[in-house]
Enzyme design. Structure first.
Site, PDB file in Angstrom:
ATOM      1  CB  SER A 164      11.288  -0.762  13.708  1.00 59.15           C
ATOM      2  OG  SER A 164      11.488   0.601  13.382  1.00 59.15           O
ATOM      3  CE1 TYR A 178       8.416  -1.125   8.579  1.00 56.59           C
ATOM      4  CE2 TYR A 178       8.983   0.529  10.229  1.00 56.59           C
ATOM      5  CZ  TYR A 178       9.328  -0.555   9.442  1.00 56.59           C
ATOM      6  OH  TYR A 178      10.602  -1.064   9.529  1.00 56.59           O
TER       7      TYR A 178
END
Length: 297
Positions: free
Chosen positions: A188, A201
């Site tokens: 990501s 995250y």
């Protein structure tokens, strides 16, 4: 005189603001508006994965679903891992894979369990007789404004799903992956730039990037390639199940392209990394797909 073929029409992708929407985790793709696009009508298969078998975690929806469809279009049989509450989405993915003429195995379970990861790999090999490609894609995220509000439970859950699960799956798959096999991880932009409300995250995504590079070094002598696709905002259930309704409808609007990616726009990168024909000399890479953003990393 030969007739000149018309160029294929470009697909016009949805642009936010989208309707206000929020779902209970993990989110169901069939309930999103607009529906995420995964069919990739302009993509033509070329037998790049013919005769191979792939296992995709989080394959019921979002990026995982689009990857499953394109892998099937390239000739691979596909097993998909998903949570039991995502069964309706998984059934749609199975139909889409079978429409491409390939087999699809459903493996409901939780990648945070090493026992489940071993059983999912074993079931895949039993069903298809082989395993050539592992795609680690399942993820959990929850926005939290300040670090004091991240509970021990949330921190541990995020790590167990997002990075422990990648390790468990890779370890279980390796005894079955042949020379020429591939492990593909989903990273990501947050793992490169951070995100102030996604501390846990983002930390796991950074770990995934370095896990990719380290595992690539570890396996290069076994002729198994390991690479990572690191997208920016993508229109998937992960986001509508996390953000408030008003924010979900604006997802991706701040990219230079003014919209989130659709899953069908991310999936070809996974085909590229899975295919010997395309990426035989590439391992340990993190490929960013950011809608025009150029400052990552």
């Amino acid at each position: 005189m030969a007739t000149k073929k018309a160029a294929p029409r470009r697909t016009k992708q949805p642009v936010p603001p989208f309707p206000r929407q929020h779902q209970k985790r993990p989110g169901i793709e069939s309930e999103m508006s607009p529906r995420p696009r995964y069919k990739a009508p302009a993509y033509r298969g070329a037998d790049k994965l013919k005769g191979k078998a792939a296992l995709i975690t989080g394959g019921d929806s979002g990026i995982g679903r689009a990857v499953a469809v394109l892998f099937a279009r390239e000739g691979a049989d596909v097993a998909i891992v998903f949570l039991p509450e995502e069964a309706s989405d998984a059934a749609e993915t199975k139909r889409a894979v079978e429409k491409e003429g390939r087999r699809c195995l459903l493996c409901p379970g939780d990648v945070s369990s090493p026992e489940f990861c071993r059983s999912a790999v074993a079931d895949t090999v039993a069903e298809f007789g082989r395993l050539d490609i592992l795609v680690n894609n399942a993820a959990y995220q929850k926005h939290v404004a300040v670090i004091e509000d991240i509970t021990d439970e949330q921190w541990e859950r995020t790590f167990r799903i997002n990075i422990h699960g990648y390790f468990y799956m890779a370890r279980a798959a390796l005894p079955h992956l042949p020379a020429g096999g591939a492990i593909l991880n989903c990273g990501s932009i947050t793992g490169l730039e951070g995100s102030k409300e996604l501390l846990d995250y983002s930390a796991t995504k950074g770990a995934i990037h370095t896990f990719t590079k380290s595992l690539a070094q570890n396996l290069v002598s076994r002729d198994i390639r390991v690479n990572c696709v690191a997208p920016g905002p993508v229109w998937t259930p992960l986001n509508v199940a996390d953000k408030p309704a008003d924010e979900a409808g604006k997802h991706g609007a701040d990219t230079p392209m003014g919209r989130p990616a659709q899953p069908e726009e991310i999936a070809p990168a996974f085909v590229f990394f899975a295919s010997d024909a395309d990426s035989r000399y590439i391992t340990g890479e993190v490929l960013t797909l950011l809608g025009g953003e150029t400052t990552a990393g």
